[in-house]
Write a protein that holds these residues in place. Sequence first.
Motif, mmCIF file in Angstrom:
data_model
loop_
_atom_site.group_PDB
_atom_site.id
_atom_site.type_symbol
_atom_site.label_atom_id
_atom_site.label_comp_id
_atom_site.label_asym_id
_atom_site.label_seq_id
_atom_site.Cartn_x
_atom_site.Cartn_y
_atom_site.Cartn_z
ATOM 1 N N LEU A 111 0.836 -1.196 0.000
ATOM 2 C CA LEU A 111 0.000 0.000 0.000
ATOM 3 C C LEU A 111 0.874 1.251 0.000
ATOM 4 O O LEU A 111 0.580 2.230 -0.681
ATOM 5 C CB LEU A 111 -0.925 0.006 1.223
ATOM 6 N N PHE A 112 1.965 1.206 0.764
ATOM 7 C CA PHE A 112 2.892 2.338 0.814
ATOM 8 C C PHE A 112 3.774 2.404 -0.426
ATOM 9 O O PHE A 112 4.026 3.475 -0.959
ATOM 10 C CB PHE A 112 3.791 2.231 2.057
ATOM 11 N N HIS A 172 4.449 10.441 2.314
ATOM 12 C CA HIS A 172 3.638 10.916 3.436
ATOM 13 C C HIS A 172 4.119 10.268 4.729
ATOM 14 O O HIS A 172 4.180 10.917 5.774
ATOM 15 C CB HIS A 172 2.159 10.583 3.194
ATOM 16 N N ARG A 173 4.477 8.996 4.670
ATOM 17 C CA ARG A 173 4.968 8.302 5.863
ATOM 18 C C ARG A 173 6.319 8.860 6.296
ATOM 19 O O ARG A 173 6.619 8.911 7.495
ATOM 20 C CB ARG A 173 5.083 6.799 5.602
ATOM 21 N N LEU A 174 7.155 9.259 5.324
ATOM 22 C CA LEU A 174 8.437 9.865 5.679
ATOM 23 C C LEU A 174 8.227 11.152 6.459
ATOM 24 O O LEU A 174 8.969 11.454 7.410
ATOM 25 C CB LEU A 174 9.255 10.151 4.415
ATOM 26 N N ILE A 215 1.614 7.639 10.575
ATOM 27 C CA ILE A 215 0.581 7.077 9.696
ATOM 28 C C ILE A 215 0.739 5.563 9.549
ATOM 29 O O ILE A 215 -0.219 4.845 9.253
ATOM 30 C CB ILE A 215 0.592 7.765 8.312
ATOM 31 N N ASP A 216 1.949 5.068 9.779
ATOM 32 C CA ASP A 216 2.188 3.630 9.692
ATOM 33 C C ASP A 216 1.290 2.866 10.664
ATOM 34 O O ASP A 216 0.837 1.753 10.371
ATOM 35 C CB ASP A 216 3.663 3.334 9.993
ATOM 36 N N LYS A 217 1.010 3.456 11.827
ATOM 37 C CA LYS A 217 0.208 2.792 12.854
ATOM 38 C C LYS A 217 -1.278 2.787 12.517
ATOM 39 O O LYS A 217 -2.061 2.098 13.177
ATOM 40 C CB LYS A 217 0.427 3.465 14.202
ATOM 41 N N LEU A 218 -1.672 3.557 11.509
ATOM 42 C CA LEU A 218 -3.083 3.633 11.147
ATOM 43 C C LEU A 218 -3.465 2.614 10.083
ATOM 44 O O LEU A 218 -4.574 2.644 9.561
ATOM 45 C CB LEU A 218 -3.420 5.039 10.675
ATOM 46 N N SER A 234 -12.113 6.454 16.974
ATOM 47 C CA SER A 234 -11.729 7.848 17.148
ATOM 48 C C SER A 234 -11.554 8.511 15.781
ATOM 49 O O SER A 234 -11.707 7.886 14.736
ATOM 50 C CB SER A 234 -10.418 7.926 17.942
ATOM 51 N N VAL A 235 -11.219 9.777 15.811
ATOM 52 C CA VAL A 235 -10.921 10.522 14.589
ATOM 53 C C VAL A 235 -9.452 10.937 14.643
ATOM 54 O O VAL A 235 -8.978 11.419 15.667
ATOM 55 C CB VAL A 235 -11.815 11.767 14.453
ATOM 56 N N ASN A 236 -8.735 10.717 13.536
ATOM 57 C CA ASN A 236 -7.312 11.050 13.493
ATOM 58 C C ASN A 236 -7.051 11.904 12.266
ATOM 59 O O ASN A 236 -7.309 11.476 11.136
ATOM 60 C CB ASN A 236 -6.465 9.767 13.452
ATOM 61 N N THR A 237 -6.549 13.102 12.495
ATOM 62 C CA THR A 237 -6.326 14.021 11.376
ATOM 63 C C THR A 237 -5.209 13.555 10.452
ATOM 64 O O THR A 237 -5.122 14.013 9.312
ATOM 65 C CB THR A 237 -5.978 15.423 11.901
#
Length: 634
Positions: free
Chosen positions: A105-106, A116-118, A123-126, A212-215
């Motif tokens: 996916l990445f 984006h992950r860099l 974001i990796d944890k999402l 939850s909501v995560n921006t």
Amino acid sequence: MAIVFPTIENIKRLKVQPTEGEWFLLNYLIDKLDDTIEIFFQPFLNGDRPDIVLMKKGAGVIIIEVKDWKLDSYRVDKENQWFVKKGDRLIRSPMRQVLSYKSNLFRQHISGLFEHRLAKPTIDKLIAPFVYFHYASKSDIANFYQSAINQIETEIEKNNKRFRNQEINFDIYTKVSKRLNKEKEVIDWDKYKRCVTKDDLHKITDLGFLKSVNTTFDSSIYNNFKRILQPPYHTKEEGIEIVYEKKQLEYTKSMPGFAKIKGVAGSGKTVVLAKRAVNAHKRHGDIVLILTFNITLRSYIRDRISDVREDFDWGYFYINYYHQHILQTMNQHNMEIGDRNIKEVYKDINLFEGKKVEKYKTILIDEAQDYDPEWIKIIRKYFLEESGEMVLFGDEKQNIYESELDENRNIRTPNGFGAWLKLNKSIRHKKDSHILKLAKEYQNKFLSTKYEIDSYEENSIQQQIAGFGLNKVAIYSDNNIDGMVQTIYKNIEEQNIHPDDVAIISSQIKKIQDVDDIIRSRTGEKTITTFEPKDYSGSDIDGYRRAKKIAFNHHPGLVKLSTIHSFKGFETSTIFLILEDNDRDEMVYTGITRAKFNIMVFIHENSRFKDFFKSYLAFEGSPKISINELIKNN
């Protein structure tokens, strides 16, 4: 109640029905989760087929691999490698399988996600991966891993004892301890965090970020995921009017059987491939597999398919490159490479023997000159349905990887594809185009002893754009890249060329990196590239380059910089071609033929091509404007 794609009714119509475990988990999740959760059953992620993906807008993604396995048929060792007990055969663990889906996916599927992950590692944890074992309990999982854990704990105690008895020094003791603790940590993580059974499905449904909501998982990322997980429908109105020349139209007809098509540079091979792909899907209503060698061509081929004026569902076109397709198929079947040489794996004609590999009614292969014949045999043997359609597209004069040719100086292909069908009319250039003339003269000078020289038919379709006519050559040295960039921008300004119409290409990444660095640092102009910036300090250069190539856009509105390897198959109005002193004949020809209307060639002062290009192109003198003036003017 969660929303599921496709609908349960459509899932029941699938050719391969869900397993008992897949049905159970699917129904459980639909019932337990609310309608803010989207469930995607076996989404086709351009080659990857995870069993179930959950997604919540503003929260994250869960990937689930379902295994209806009896664990007493398998064992795991202390290195966390899985084996089938019968024959003690090494297999890819289900955990590595689902982690590979996450990694892709990445690295493959979601444009821009790697970068984006860099910028935001959180974001990796999402994106959370799980493996659901339908016929196992929590105690079965514990028992399955216990032998491996016992082995590690025995080695830990042995290491401690050797240190206490002063048989090893502190450095050796510490090194061994770190390794053993890491091995135990990896197994514990799989055992407690990734394995799921009927007893503990709450691990999935109660996962924190789904509540939850995560921006970090913002709308742009969500929309990119949604586009891949649920491909949109392409309407006829989204296409453009394409005037196909007679042979092109003939070769776009889809029919069962084998064929191979080659064409002169600019003859529209990709346009033909795209139309044939759509016609194939219209003919049989099934998925069309399109394979290339060049990673960057995935987006370009998709653009050409989008040009076709027909209604179709994007989910029926799988576009990938050969090596990734093989690796993804191996992952789906829990196959490990082991200690084998990866190049030999790609050429193993018995690679998928005994595996139920997904087959396709139509397979189209672009850039066939870059394919080993064994690769084509593997694709035909394992992936093509009986009485299916398989077509090769290529141009041997773009043979930049030095593939072996046959006795007729053509691309060497397996038997059964018939004689080469030819496209001899360039739709990229009008008959009096200076670029077409340059390509012809270059063939005669440098390629005539190696290949069959193209015989061009007169073309009346493509008209050259008025006002375009850059047709120059300049000599450069390695210590004057700054001057090269000055000259490029002087000509862009003089010709009033839009950045979107410009590509700067070279065979060497380092040279083109230097050019990119000067452009961005001196002019402040943004660029799009197929490689990492010069100041990139990350460790995963291969991953970064792969992500850049996948995200490479033919019309980004910016100046494009690429290696010739990655730009092969593309075209653009204006090419600035930087030649190295040791470039091969085919590399230079490929670079020349990327240009539609304008070309400027920068030749290394030691290049053997100097005299040729100075004979056919106008020589460029010293630049009349400096980079500093450009900055001031902008």
